[in-house]
Design an enzyme around this catalytic site. Structure first.
Site, mmCIF file in Angstrom:
data_model
loop_
_atom_site.group_PDB
_atom_site.id
_atom_site.type_symbol
_atom_site.label_atom_id
_atom_site.label_comp_id
_atom_site.label_asym_id
_atom_site.label_seq_id
_atom_site.Cartn_x
_atom_site.Cartn_y
_atom_site.Cartn_z
ATOM 1 N N LYS A 76 0.842 -1.197 0.000
ATOM 2 C CA LYS A 76 0.000 0.000 0.000
ATOM 3 C C LYS A 76 0.877 1.247 0.000
ATOM 4 O O LYS A 76 1.905 1.301 0.696
ATOM 5 C CB LYS A 76 -0.915 -0.022 1.222
ATOM 6 C CG LYS A 76 -1.969 1.082 1.234
ATOM 7 C CD LYS A 76 -2.912 0.927 2.421
ATOM 8 C CE LYS A 76 -3.970 2.012 2.452
ATOM 9 N NZ LYS A 76 -4.916 1.860 3.591
ATOM 10 N N SER A 152 -9.723 1.847 2.669
ATOM 11 C CA SER A 152 -8.834 2.585 1.781
ATOM 12 C C SER A 152 -7.798 1.693 1.096
ATOM 13 O O SER A 152 -7.132 2.111 0.155
ATOM 14 C CB SER A 152 -8.118 3.679 2.587
ATOM 15 O OG SER A 152 -7.296 3.104 3.607
ATOM 16 N N SER A 176 -10.077 -0.545 6.944
ATOM 17 C CA SER A 176 -9.502 -0.359 5.608
ATOM 18 C C SER A 176 -8.751 -1.556 5.048
ATOM 19 O O SER A 176 -8.319 -1.522 3.891
ATOM 20 C CB SER A 176 -8.580 0.872 5.603
ATOM 21 O OG SER A 176 -9.346 2.047 5.719
#
Length: 488
Positions: A76, A152, A176
């Site tokens: 990420k 996210s 997330s």
């Protein structure tokens, strides 16, 4: 070969038997990215040259015993990677091309000889539930490209679901990791707060953020968590707690297990197909010798309001450093110093980030601190006590990961309140600091994955994994593969 059809353990055996090389494996990953990522758009940055170079180096090593030896992964883009651009999916950091250090989790992955293929898309500064808030691109759900992958960590979940990498790292502040794992039909774990070092994770809300793995299977997830966990002197919130061998817990035995099912998690707002899938999963556990009872988490109804006050307050403080001087792209339109601060932040941050900064600044301001921020902290304590009370009698808490399956791109982006409520079932886990995992437990009539959430006691990821793995072995949902473009 396809990354879809092999676990990390199986790949490890093939590498040891010299049936494939690390270069073969990494090329498979990169070729898959070239094949499908124009549609999925999971990656912001693909580091093909360095990934292949690392693969060739690993193939030459005599010692090939790393726990994740040669395994291609995606990271990420809010986890700092030395020499590899880290943007947080924000225009403010679009020029952060060459970070000078690695996050602790990256050092741990490298020590076990994993290969980083690239950086994954996300909601800007991890603020969002659909990955539509990225300033670079909108990631699509591999099961149906008209739908969001969640957020996210949407890029992380989509990359694993699309067979681009064998595992990905995400971060979880209010769901997330788990929510996109649910939407994309993969396995995502938020560890206990403090289990994994946050050093090198660009902070959103420091008392809630936690890095965790996203994989196709529970066993793969356990293997990755073993590597990235552990105390870190660079992180004052890191727990000095022994890291078990999580894979040893995967016995398949849940006889005598006591499951708590909060009535609030199957109440109003939970889609009938999601509720039905969870109840079927509970029947599966009963068939394996476990028992379940309905309980109450009475303060969970306050979780969303509590979370957004606390997380936005911490975000307003954490993002103050992005001013065009210390961090971030500086505005070229400024005429003086104050103008430079204003213009840089106005141009660099997206709408959702600005919204949360403003909410957090208000909650922390003189005259409102006691009424909002302090009160939210008190309610957070009550939410934690609810979990503590339940875990005195039960081994795990089980319910849906999300009230619904994935929604269409653009369907909720203009309605932030509806988007916020989307995280109602995952947020309490972060507020309490306990571990939670999402595993696939079915599909909707539209062919979209449904996620089952399993919540455990502090630092008891072993039990969470054992319970998740036992269910996984009784079903085949984790074996389903999306046909990129839609449908199951």
């Amino acid at each position: 070969m396809s990354l879809f059809n092999h676990s990390i353990k199986e790949i490890e055996a093939k590498l040891a038997a010299k049936e494939i090389s690390v270069k073969d494996l990494v090329e498979t990953s990169i070729n898959r990215i070239k094949e499908v990522d124009k549609d999925v758009q999971a990656f912001i940055t693909v580091d093909e040259e360095n990934a292949l170079k690392k693969a060739e180096e690993l193939d030459k090593l005599d010692d090939q015993t790393g726990k994740l030896f040669g395994i291609p992964s995606g990271i990420k883009d809010n986890i700092v990677t030395k020499g590899l651009r880290t943007t947080c999916a924000s225009q403010f950091l679009r020029n952060f091309e060459d970070p000078l250090y690695d996050a602790t989790v990256m050092e741990k992955l490298q020590a076990e000889q994993a290969v980083t293929v690239g950086k994954l898309n996300m909601d800007e500064f991890a603020m969002g539930s659909s990955t539509e808030n990225s300033s670079f691109q909108k990631t699509k759900n591999p099961w149906n490209l008209d739908y969001v992958p969640g957020g996210s960590s949407g890029g992380s979940a989509a990359a694993v679901a699309a067979g681009e990498v064998l595992f990905a790292l995400g971060s979880d502040t209010g769901g997330s990791i788990r929510q996109p794992a649910s939407f994309c039909g993969v396995v995502g774990l938020k560890p206990t707060y403090g289990r994994v070092s946050r050093f090198g994770l660009v902070a959103f809300a420091s008392s809630l953020d936690q890095i965790g793995p996203i994989t196709r299977t529970v066993e793969d997830n356990a293997r990755v968590l073993e590597v990235i966990s552990g105390h870190d002197k660079m992180d004052s919130t890191s727990g000095d707690v022994e890291v078990p061998t999580y894979t040893d817990a995967l016995t398949g035995d849940v006889t005598g297990l006591k499951i708590a099912v909060p009535k609030e998690y199957l109440g109003e707002g939970v889609h009938p197909e999601v509720k039905e899938a969870v109840l079927e999963a509970l029947k599966t556990y009963e068939s394996m010798g476990a028992t379940w009872e309905e309980v109450s988490l009475p303060h969970s109804k306050y979780a969303v309001a509590t979370y957004y006050l606390l997380s936005s307050s911490e975000a307003s403080a954490n993002l103050a450093r992005f001013d065009g001087v210390r961090y971030g792209v500086r505005s070229e339109n400024a005429k003086n110093m104050l103008d430079m601060f204003k213009q840089s932040r106005s141009e660099g941050f997206g709408e959702e980030v600005k919204r949360r900064i403003m909410l957090g600044t208000f909650a922390l301001s003189s005259g409102y601190y006691d009424a909002y921020y302090k009160k939210a902290q008190q309610v957070r304590t009550l939410i934690k006590q609810d979990f503590d009370s339940i875990f005195e009698k039960y081994d795990v808490v089980i319910g849906p990961t999300n009230p619904t399956t994935a929604f269409k791109i653009g369907e909720r982006i203009d309605d932030p309140l509806t988007m916020y409520v989307n995280d109602i079932l995952t947020i309490p886990v972060n507020l309490a600091g306990v571990p939670g995992i999402s595993i696939p437990c079915g599909f909707s009539s539209e062919g979209l994955p449904i996620g089952l959430q399993i919540i455990g006691k502090h630092f008891d990821e072993s039990t969470v994994y054992r319970v998740a793995h036992a269910y996984e072995q009784k079903t085949d949902y984790h074996k389903q593969q999306p046909q990129i473009g839609g449908g199951k």
